[in-house]
Motif scaffolding. Sequence first.
Motif, PDB file in Angstrom:
ATOM      1  N   ILE A 108       0.842  -1.201   0.000  1.00 47.74           N
ATOM      2  CA  ILE A 108       0.000   0.000   0.000  1.00 47.74           C
ATOM      3  C   ILE A 108       0.875   1.248   0.000  1.00 47.74           C
ATOM      4  O   ILE A 108       0.575   2.234  -0.682  1.00 47.74           O
ATOM      5  CB  ILE A 108      -0.950   0.000   1.218  1.00 47.74           C
ATOM      6  N   ALA A 109       1.979   1.205   0.745  1.00 48.94           N
ATOM      7  CA  ALA A 109       2.896   2.346   0.777  1.00 48.94           C
ATOM      8  C   ALA A 109       3.442   2.639  -0.618  1.00 48.94           C
ATOM      9  O   ALA A 109       3.548   3.813  -1.023  1.00 48.94           O
ATOM     10  CB  ALA A 109       4.046   2.061   1.746  1.00 48.94           C
ATOM     11  N   GLU A 110       3.786   1.608  -1.364  1.00 50.73           N
ATOM     12  CA  GLU A 110       4.271   1.794  -2.736  1.00 50.73           C
ATOM     13  C   GLU A 110       3.188   2.406  -3.618  1.00 50.73           C
ATOM     14  O   GLU A 110       3.466   3.269  -4.464  1.00 50.73           O
ATOM     15  CB  GLU A 110       4.727   0.452  -3.325  1.00 50.73           C
ATOM     16  N   GLU A 111       1.952   1.965  -3.426  1.00 53.84           N
ATOM     17  CA  GLU A 111       0.837   2.524  -4.203  1.00 53.84           C
ATOM     18  C   GLU A 111       0.616   3.991  -3.857  1.00 53.84           C
ATOM     19  O   GLU A 111       0.304   4.804  -4.730  1.00 53.84           O
ATOM     20  CB  GLU A 111      -0.438   1.718  -3.924  1.00 53.84           C
ATOM     21  N   VAL A 112       0.774   4.327  -2.582  1.00 55.36           N
ATOM     22  CA  VAL A 112       0.646   5.716  -2.142  1.00 55.36           C
ATOM     23  C   VAL A 112       1.675   6.588  -2.850  1.00 55.36           C
ATOM     24  O   VAL A 112       1.355   7.657  -3.387  1.00 55.36           O
ATOM     25  CB  VAL A 112       0.825   5.824  -0.610  1.00 55.36           C
ATOM     26  N   ARG A 117       2.909  10.697  -6.768  1.00 58.29           N
ATOM     27  CA  ARG A 117       3.831  11.152  -7.813  1.00 58.29           C
ATOM     28  C   ARG A 117       3.074  11.404  -9.108  1.00 58.29           C
ATOM     29  O   ARG A 117       3.341  12.371  -9.816  1.00 58.29           O
ATOM     30  CB  ARG A 117       4.942  10.125  -8.046  1.00 58.29           C
ATOM     31  N   ASN A 118       2.118  10.541  -9.421  1.00 59.69           N
ATOM     32  CA  ASN A 118       1.325  10.750 -10.629  1.00 59.69           C
ATOM     33  C   ASN A 118       0.509  12.032 -10.546  1.00 59.69           C
ATOM     34  O   ASN A 118       0.361  12.761 -11.522  1.00 59.69           O
ATOM     35  CB  ASN A 118       0.395   9.556 -10.866  1.00 59.69           C
ATOM     36  N   CYS A 119      -0.024  12.306  -9.346  1.00 59.55           N
ATOM     37  CA  CYS A 119      -0.797  13.534  -9.162  1.00 59.55           C
ATOM     38  C   CYS A 119       0.069  14.767  -9.380  1.00 59.55           C
ATOM     39  O   CYS A 119      -0.289  15.686 -10.114  1.00 59.55           O
ATOM     40  CB  CYS A 119      -1.390  13.581  -7.755  1.00 59.55           C
ATOM     41  N   ARG A 152       1.192  15.259   1.577  1.00 56.56           N
ATOM     42  CA  ARG A 152       0.138  14.222   1.523  1.00 56.56           C
ATOM     43  C   ARG A 152       0.756  12.835   1.679  1.00 56.56           C
ATOM     44  O   ARG A 152       0.284  12.010   2.460  1.00 56.56           O
ATOM     45  CB  ARG A 152      -0.610  14.298   0.190  1.00 56.56           C
ATOM     46  N   ALA A 153       1.809  12.581   0.920  1.00 61.24           N
ATOM     47  CA  ALA A 153       2.469  11.276   0.982  1.00 61.24           C
ATOM     48  C   ALA A 153       3.016  11.013   2.376  1.00 61.24           C
ATOM     49  O   ALA A 153       2.899   9.900   2.906  1.00 61.24           O
ATOM     50  CB  ALA A 153       3.578  11.203  -0.065  1.00 61.24           C
ATOM     51  N   ALA A 154       3.612  12.041   2.994  1.00 56.68           N
ATOM     52  CA  ALA A 154       4.199  11.877   4.330  1.00 56.68           C
ATOM     53  C   ALA A 154       3.139  11.474   5.346  1.00 56.68           C
ATOM     54  O   ALA A 154       3.353  10.565   6.164  1.00 56.68           O
ATOM     55  CB  ALA A 154       4.882  13.167   4.758  1.00 56.68           C
ATOM     56  N   GLN A 155       1.994  12.142   5.313  1.00 53.18           N
ATOM     57  CA  GLN A 155       0.926  11.809   6.263  1.00 53.18           C
ATOM     58  C   GLN A 155       0.464  10.364   6.078  1.00 53.18           C
ATOM     59  O   GLN A 155       0.315   9.606   7.046  1.00 53.18           O
ATOM     60  CB  GLN A 155      -0.261  12.757   6.071  1.00 53.18           C
ATOM     61  N   LYS A 156       0.242   9.971   4.827  1.00 54.21           N
ATOM     62  CA  LYS A 156      -0.238   8.616   4.550  1.00 54.21           C
ATOM     63  C   LYS A 156       0.771   7.563   5.005  1.00 54.21           C
ATOM     64  O   LYS A 156       0.400   6.551   5.610  1.00 54.21           O
ATOM     65  CB  LYS A 156      -0.526   8.463   3.054  1.00 54.21           C
ATOM     66  N   LEU A 157       2.043   7.787   4.721  1.00 61.06           N
ATOM     67  CA  LEU A 157       3.068   6.819   5.100  1.00 61.06           C
ATOM     68  C   LEU A 157       3.181   6.714   6.618  1.00 61.06           C
ATOM     69  O   LEU A 157       3.318   5.611   7.174  1.00 61.06           O
ATOM     70  CB  LEU A 157       4.415   7.217   4.491  1.00 61.06           C
ATOM     71  N   ARG A 275      12.752   7.228   1.062  1.00 64.18           N
ATOM     72  CA  ARG A 275      13.561   7.411   2.267  1.00 64.18           C
ATOM     73  C   ARG A 275      12.680   7.399   3.518  1.00 64.18           C
ATOM     74  O   ARG A 275      13.017   6.776   4.529  1.00 64.18           O
ATOM     75  CB  ARG A 275      14.333   8.728   2.208  1.00 64.18           C
ATOM     76  N   LEU A 276      11.552   8.104   3.447  1.00 64.39           N
ATOM     77  CA  LEU A 276      10.650   8.133   4.596  1.00 64.39           C
ATOM     78  C   LEU A 276      10.053   6.756   4.839  1.00 64.39           C
ATOM     79  O   LEU A 276       9.979   6.293   5.988  1.00 64.39           O
ATOM     80  CB  LEU A 276       9.538   9.162   4.380  1.00 64.39           C
ATOM     81  N   LYS A 277       9.652   6.091   3.778  1.00 66.86           N
ATOM     82  CA  LYS A 277       9.070   4.749   3.915  1.00 66.86           C
ATOM     83  C   LYS A 277      10.066   3.798   4.567  1.00 66.86           C
ATOM     84  O   LYS A 277       9.726   3.067   5.510  1.00 66.86           O
ATOM     85  CB  LYS A 277       8.674   4.207   2.541  1.00 66.86           C
TER      86      LYS A 277
END
Length: 304
Positions: A108-112, A117-119, A152-157, A275-277
């Motif tokens: 899921i983290a990879e999908e996030v 990135r696509n956005c 956004r990515a940071a919060q989700k991860l 890196r964060l992941k």
Amino acid sequence: MVKTEGEQSKKTLKENVGKIASTATGKSKDIATKTKDSVVSVVDVNNNGEIDIEDIIIVGLKTPGIRINRADFLRREFKKNHPLEVVDLAIEHNPAYAKISKSEIDKIAEEVIKFERNCVSGISAALGAPGGAAMLATIPADITQYYGYMLRAAQKLMYLYGFPEIDTEEEGARFDSETMNILIICLGVMFGVQGANTVIKAMATALGKGVEKQLLKASLTKGTIYPIVKSVSKWFGVKMTKEVFAGFFKKAIPVVGGVVGGGITYLSFKPCCDRLKESLQDTLLSNPKHHISKEEYKMVEGMK
């Protein structure tokens, strides 16, 4: 991830970017008279006379779609493959506590990361604008769209790997200093700033060991973690000033949004998120067998 989320994210961020661009353009009509001070006045939303990471976080969090509700996000991601009681445990505690497998969380983290990135890549092209007066307006637009999706990515991860809700509500016209400093550290980890990785692991250790929230907050705002927060902020101040003025004054790229934004996205967005992941994959919140380093232990002890 559903397509409509991406479409809505792009739409809301475009609207915010348009407002920023309009403000920037209205501050001066003649590109020939633009100075460093006029660029700073556009980006400097915390009014301290500088371009810094706090400006970007403030603008990002004020952008519709950037704040992530932890419960809604976790529920959406896990309800497809898990019964309600497991999802509720993940929300009440964290996914690892609910015994959701590491492989599923990592997937899921990879999908996030791919989704965000696509956005940001898609909106980069939309931000393309001709040179001249319009160029100044695209500078804050580039910064906003890039760092906004990174937030956004940071919060989700962080939520996937066990962190509690980050309080992104405004207090008057300001965001809580704890929230600001947590996000500064997250971005520091993403960019490999010295000390940030140890801090985020120490925060996870403190939370995993039940250190009181007020003690963690005190450490973030005036205690053992605070000096590193200031160091990370200083690093970003230098970096962002160089990025803005190198792109505007030296390179004078005709299509800032399409060229600079798109280029930065593909060169650094995913590695930053990775890196964060990788840091979050091995903390006391995500891995019960995590080995606490001497640096983490010392930092956590300093919170007490």
